[in-house]
Design an enzyme around this catalytic site. Structure first.
Site, mmCIF file in Angstrom:
data_model
loop_
_atom_site.group_PDB
_atom_site.id
_atom_site.type_symbol
_atom_site.label_atom_id
_atom_site.label_comp_id
_atom_site.label_asym_id
_atom_site.label_seq_id
_atom_site.Cartn_x
_atom_site.Cartn_y
_atom_site.Cartn_z
ATOM 1 N N GLY A 1 -5.027 3.487 1.674
ATOM 2 C CA GLY A 1 -4.001 3.622 2.708
ATOM 3 C C GLY A 1 -4.499 4.346 3.951
ATOM 4 N N ASN B 1 -10.343 0.409 -1.443
ATOM 5 C CA ASN B 1 -10.956 0.517 -2.777
ATOM 6 C C ASN B 1 -9.972 0.229 -3.908
ATOM 7 O OD1 ASN B 1 -9.593 2.901 -1.994
ATOM 8 N ND2 ASN B 1 -10.600 4.064 -3.602
ATOM 9 N N GLU B 2 -8.846 -0.425 -3.596
ATOM 10 C CA GLU B 2 -7.807 -0.631 -4.602
ATOM 11 C C GLU B 2 -8.347 -1.270 -5.877
ATOM 12 O OE1 GLU B 2 -7.337 -0.856 -1.418
ATOM 13 O OE2 GLU B 2 -5.380 -0.030 -0.900
ATOM 14 N N LEU C 1 -2.361 6.436 -0.022
ATOM 15 C CA LEU C 1 -1.033 6.684 -0.586
ATOM 16 C C LEU C 1 -1.094 7.824 -1.586
ATOM 17 C CD1 LEU C 1 0.390 3.089 -1.190
ATOM 18 C CD2 LEU C 1 0.223 4.414 0.917
#
Ligand SMILES: CCCCC/C=C\C/C=C\CCC/C=C/C(=O)SCCNC(=O)CCNC(=O)[C@H](O)C(C)(C)COP(=O)(O)OP(=O)(O)OC[C@H]1O[C@@H](n2cnc3c(N)ncnc32)[C@H](O)[C@@H]1OP(=O)(O)O
Length: 290
Positions: free
Chosen positions: A159, A183-184, A114
């Site tokens: 994303g 990897n958020e 994103l």
């Protein structure tokens, strides 16, 4: 009715902003060459392009290739997501198209996920529109009737990884510099449940739990071992392999494969029917500290 008109207006504005170009003489339905036995017709190619995505359809095989071309890192901006959905819809409405290969025209990056600039310092309406576009991209790709193959020729965090995960098959180029994963958590944010479910569906609960909690970006061999990617190939073999995999999947009757896919992808129906609410402005501001 007013809500429908407003939604249509928003979509039209997004299309106009995205700069999508359709070929002037493009017929509504392209020829049904894909249904012909291979070899009877010369290869036919059709292409359409917009600012951030290039699509080529080989009507003799029924296989389209979608190339991301949004420098520097193919980040998923609102315009990118809009172009993606329009391109996918156009292919799905085309009876000559049965399969889609997704890849990148940008060296070393498949997609950086994103677009972070879309999630900072914008209005509540913008966040809502952006988040709807993210969900729409996933709903359309994960639920697509086409055979979808991700030809991952670069790093693919967050994303970007979701796009790959939403495809039916993932082939990644072997390169020690490339990484892939959700990897958020490393960024201090939480992958939405439908990112998580899509990941679990590919790698299983235990591997997904560990990877998500640690926000891991996996090397290519590691991603292969855990089932995050199905195959690893040298860069020069990527296209050939993607075409071979596609031929294998397209050898089956469409209706049986499509119904099986729909049966397997139940999360899709959960999100489609539950319409999760858009994160608030304060949620985005807290998340990204902006
Ligand atoms: C239903 C309820 C839901 C609730 C949801 C709640 C809240 C929503 C909030 C969060 C959403 C959660 C899900 C989030 C998903 C995401 O995808 S977040 C994005 C995560 N992406 C990353 O962490 C990738 C970061 N980038 C990189 O690792 C690297 O850039 C690379 C892709 C490996 C490429 O490396 P390299 O070739 O070395 O390029 P550079 O790092 O030098 O970057 C070049 C320029 O590109 C800019 N950039 C990189 N990534 C992004 C990005 N994602 N968005 C925008 N811009 C990006 C980078 O800043 C460089 O710019 P400059 O040249 O410095 O100007």
């Amino acid at each position: 009715m007013a809500a429908v008109a407003a939604a249509a207006g928003t979509f039209a504005r997004r299309m106009a902003r995205s700069g999508v170009l359709f070929p002037r003489s493009s017929p509504q339905v392209w020829p049904q060459a894909a249904r012909q036995p291979p070899g009877l017709l010369p290869a036919q190619r059709r292409a359409f392009s917009n600012n951030k995505i290039l699509v080529e359809l080989d009507t003799s095989s029924g296989v389209a290739t979608m190339k991301f071309k949004s420098p520097p890192v193919n980040s998923l901006s609102l315009d990118f997501l809009t172009e993606f959905c329009i391109s996918l819809e156009k292919l799905e409405n085309d009876r000559a198209c049965r399969g889609l290969i997704i890849t990148s025209a940008i060296p070393r990056v498949f997609s950086s996920g994103l677009d972070i600039t879309e999630m900072c310092g914008k209005s509540t309406e913008h966040y809502a529109e952006f988040w709807r576009a993210v969900q729409e991209m996933w709903i359309r790709l994960y639920g697509s009737n086409l055979v979808t193959v991700a030809a991952i020729n670069g790093s693919s965090p967050a994303g970007g990884c979701l796009i790959a995960l939403s495809c039916d098959y993932r082939i990644m180029v072997e390169n020690p510099k490339y990484v892939i994963g959700l990897n958020e958590a490393q960024l201090g944010i939480v992958a939405p449940f439908w990112f998580k479910d899509t990941f679990v569906n590919a790698v299983g609960h235990r591997a997904a739990e560990r990877s998500l909690q640690l926000g891991l970006l996996h090397s290519v061999p590691e991603a292969h071992r855990m089932g995050l990617v199905d195959e690893v190939v040298p860069e020069e073999k990527l296209q050939e392999k993607a075409v071979a995999v596609m031929a294998q999947w397209l050898a089956l009757p469409d209706h049986a494969r499509q119904l099986t896919k729909s049966m397997m992808r139940k999360t899709f129906r959960t999100l489609s029917s539950s319409h999760p609410k858009t994160p608030s402005r304060s949620h985005f501001q807290r998340t990204w500290r902006c």
